[in-house]
Design a protein around this motif. Sequence first.
Motif, PDB file in Angstrom:
ATOM      1  N   LYS B  11      68.770  25.889  55.303  1.00 60.49           N
ATOM      2  CA  LYS B  11      67.759  26.889  55.666  1.00 60.49           C
ATOM      3  C   LYS B  11      66.579  26.758  54.721  1.00 60.49           C
ATOM      4  N   GLY B  12      65.397  26.703  55.318  1.00 63.88           N
ATOM      5  CA  GLY B  12      64.170  26.669  54.511  1.00 63.88           C
ATOM      6  C   GLY B  12      64.211  25.548  53.483  1.00 63.88           C
ATOM      7  N   THR B  13      63.806  25.884  52.237  1.00 61.20           N
ATOM      8  CA  THR B  13      63.755  24.856  51.196  1.00 61.20           C
ATOM      9  C   THR B  13      64.951  24.955  50.258  1.00 61.20           C
ATOM     10  N   ASN B  14      66.021  25.579  50.726  1.00 61.57           N
ATOM     11  CA  ASN B  14      67.149  25.839  49.836  1.00 61.57           C
ATOM     12  C   ASN B  14      67.686  24.595  49.122  1.00 61.57           C
ATOM     13  N   PHE B  15      67.877  23.522  49.909  1.00 59.55           N
ATOM     14  CA  PHE B  15      68.468  22.334  49.297  1.00 59.55           C
ATOM     15  C   PHE B  15      67.520  21.713  48.271  1.00 59.55           C
ATOM     16  N   LEU B  16      66.238  21.709  48.638  1.00 64.34           N
ATOM     17  CA  LEU B  16      65.237  21.188  47.709  1.00 64.34           C
ATOM     18  C   LEU B  16      65.252  21.995  46.405  1.00 64.34           C
ATOM     19  N   ARG B  17      65.379  23.339  46.545  1.00 60.40           N
ATOM     20  CA  ARG B  17      65.416  24.190  45.351  1.00 60.40           C
ATOM     21  C   ARG B  17      66.616  23.858  44.479  1.00 60.40           C
ATOM     22  N   LEU B  18      67.729  23.592  45.166  1.00 60.67           N
ATOM     23  CA  LEU B  18      68.948  23.243  44.422  1.00 60.67           C
ATOM     24  C   LEU B  18      68.739  21.956  43.623  1.00 60.67           C
ATOM     25  N   LEU B  19      68.080  20.991  44.286  1.00 59.66           N
ATOM     26  CA  LEU B  19      67.813  19.716  43.608  1.00 59.66           C
ATOM     27  C   LEU B  19      66.852  19.912  42.444  1.00 59.66           C
ATOM     28  N   GLN B  20      65.885  20.808  42.645  1.00 57.00           N
ATOM     29  CA  GLN B  20      64.954  21.088  41.538  1.00 57.00           C
ATOM     30  C   GLN B  20      65.711  21.702  40.365  1.00 57.00           C
ATOM     31  N   GLY B  21      66.675  22.580  40.707  1.00 53.90           N
ATOM     32  CA  GLY B  21      67.514  23.179  39.666  1.00 53.90           C
ATOM     33  C   GLY B  21      68.325  22.118  38.952  1.00 53.90           C
ATOM     34  N   LEU B  22      68.821  21.183  39.748  1.00 52.68           N
ATOM     35  CA  LEU B  22      69.606  20.090  39.158  1.00 52.68           C
ATOM     36  C   LEU B  22      68.738  19.294  38.182  1.00 52.68           C
ATOM     37  N   TRP B  23      67.491  19.062  38.601  1.00 59.43           N
ATOM     38  CA  TRP B  23      66.593  18.296  37.740  1.00 59.43           C
ATOM     39  C   TRP B  23      66.378  18.998  36.397  1.00 59.43           C
ATOM     40  N   VAL B  24      66.297  20.349  36.438  1.00 62.97           N
ATOM     41  CA  VAL B  24      66.149  21.096  35.182  1.00 62.97           C
ATOM     42  C   VAL B  24      67.358  20.832  34.279  1.00 62.97           C
ATOM     43  N   SER B  25      68.553  20.887  34.859  1.00 63.98           N
ATOM     44  CA  SER B  25      69.763  20.614  34.073  1.00 63.98           C
ATOM     45  C   SER B  25      69.735  19.200  33.505  1.00 63.98           C
ATOM     46  N   VAL B  26      69.396  18.244  34.389  1.00 65.95           N
ATOM     47  CA  VAL B  26      69.404  16.841  33.972  1.00 65.95           C
ATOM     48  C   VAL B  26      68.354  16.595  32.901  1.00 65.95           C
ATOM     49  N   GLU B  27      67.205  17.227  33.074  1.00 68.58           N
ATOM     50  CA  GLU B  27      66.130  17.026  32.104  1.00 68.58           C
ATOM     51  C   GLU B  27      66.559  17.505  30.707  1.00 68.58           C
ATOM     52  N   ILE B  28      67.122  18.714  30.670  1.00 68.49           N
ATOM     53  CA  ILE B  28      67.574  19.244  29.375  1.00 68.49           C
ATOM     54  C   ILE B  28      68.649  18.331  28.789  1.00 68.49           C
ATOM     55  N   SER B  29      69.585  17.870  29.643  1.00 72.77           N
ATOM     56  CA  SER B  29      70.643  16.995  29.148  1.00 72.77           C
ATOM     57  C   SER B  29      70.078  15.683  28.636  1.00 72.77           C
ATOM     58  N   LEU B  30      69.198  15.071  29.443  1.00 70.59           N
ATOM     59  CA  LEU B  30      68.687  13.747  29.077  1.00 70.59           C
ATOM     60  C   LEU B  30      67.980  13.779  27.736  1.00 70.59           C
ATOM     61  N   VAL B  31      67.105  14.779  27.575  1.00 66.22           N
ATOM     62  CA  VAL B  31      66.355  14.871  26.321  1.00 66.22           C
ATOM     63  C   VAL B  31      67.321  15.112  25.161  1.00 66.22           C
TER      64      VAL B  31
END
Lengths: 246, 224
Positions: B11-31
Motif C-alpha cells: 500500500k502506498g509507499t510503505n515498502f519504500l519507507r521500510l527500505l529507507q528505514g533499513l538504510w538508516v540501520s545499515v548506515e549506522i552499522s556501516l559507519v
Amino acid sequence: MSELLKVTHLQKKFGDNVVLKDINLSVKKGEVVVIIGPSGCGKSTFLRCLNGLEEIQDGVIVVDGLPVEAGKREITKLRQKIGMVFQSYELFPHKTVLENIILAPMKVQKRSKDEAIKEALELLDKVGLVDKKDYYPRQLSGGQKQRVAIVRALLMHPDILLFDEVTAALDPEMVHEVLETMLSLAKSGSTMLIVTHEMSFARAIADRIIFLDKGEIVEESSDAKSFFIKPTTERAKKFLKTFDYE
Amino acid sequence: MANLGIDVLFKGTNFLRLLQGLWVSVEISLVSVAISILLGLVVGVLMTFNKLWLKAILKIYLEIVRIMPQMVLLFIVYFGTTRVFGWDITAEAAAIFVFSFWGVAEMGDLVRGSIKSIPKIQFESAYALGMDKKQTYFYIILPQTIRRLIPLSINLITRMIKTTSLVMMIGIVEVLKVAQQIIEANRKASPNAAFGVFAVVFLLYFIVCWPISRLAVYLEKRWA
C-alpha cells in the motif's frame, strides 16, 4: 684478511641463569665458522645475540666496526649486514615466495622492485626454485622453504650469514639439498657462522670449529679434520662419541 | 491460508519507507563497523604492548563496554550529555558513537588475541631482515592478524548490525520503527500486519547479514 665480527667477553643471562659466559671470538671476512655442542649449550642463543635478537648482559659485539646493541634504533641498520636463517624457516605465510624475498630489500633498503625481482629470480634459479616463485610457503616442502629462506637472507647482501640449525626440522632426504646450497655459498666466499648437528657437514664446510659446552668455548680448532678425529679436550671427545654407533 | 498481512507493504509507499528505514540501520552499522575495524586494529596493537598503565586503561575500557548494556550507553550519550555538558548531538551521531565505542573495544580484544596467536619468531624473522617495529607490524604481523580476525569479527559485526534496532529508543526511525509505524497505521484495515511486516523485517536483516558471512567464508577459504 680483515676482521668482520669481533665478540669480546660476551655474557648472556636469562634471569640468574648464565647461558653464555665470557665468549671471545673473532671472524674474518670469508671465514666459515661452525659451532657445535650439546643441546642447551647456548649455541642458538649465541647466534641470536649476534644480531641483537637477545640482549647481552656484558661484553661487546662488533660487526664491521659497529657495536651490536639490542633495542637501539641503529640495530636495524646492523641487521642488514647480518643475514639469519632459522630452524623453522619463518617465511611469511601470507606472501608468495617472490614477495617473501623482495619485501625487505624494497622496504628496508628502498631498492627498486624491478631490480629486486631480477636479482631474486637469479638467486632462485641458482637454488633450482625459480618455477616456484609464485607459490605460497605452505605449498613447498621443508627443504624448499629453507632454500627460499636462504635466498631471502642473501638478497639483503649481508656481510655475515648466521645459520641456526637450519636442517634440524627437515626430513633426512631434504637435508642434502639445503647443505649443498650452503656449501656453494661457502665456496663463493661468504662469511658464515653455522650452528649444526650435522657432523660430517661441519667437517666438510668449516674453516674453524668451535665446540661450545655449558655456555663456554671449550675447544676451538682451525683444523676441522683433525678435530673430529682427535679432539683435545675430554668434553669434546665425550660429545663426539655420542655420534658414533659401534 | 491465513492472511499474513504482507499486503500492507504494497500500500502506498510503505515498502519504500521500510527500505529507507533499513538504510538508516545499515548506515549506522556501516559507519560504526568501519570505525571499529580501523580503531580496533590500533587498540588491539596497543593492547599487546608491555606498558602497565596502557594495559590498565584498556582493560578498564574493555570491561566497561562488556558490563554496560548498549541501551544504557545510548541513553547516557544522547539524553545525559545534553543537559550535563550541553552537547547538542544528533541521535545518529550518538548511535554511531555508542556502537563504535562498543565495537572498538571488542574488536581491539579480538585483534589482541589474533596478534598473540602469531608466533614470536615471525617478529624475529622480520627483525632479522632489518625491519623496524612499524614495518614488522605493517607488512608481516597485521596482514596475518587480519586473516585470523575475519571469522572472529564477523560475529561481532553481525551482532552490531542486529543491535542497531535499539537506536529507535533514542528516536531514530530505522527499519524496526518504520515497521511499527506501518503496522499501527493499518491496525484497523489489516490487523494481521504485525506478522507479515515483522517477518519481512526479519528477512531484510538476513539479506544484510548473510552476504557478510558468505564473504567471510570466501576469504577464509582463499587465505587458508
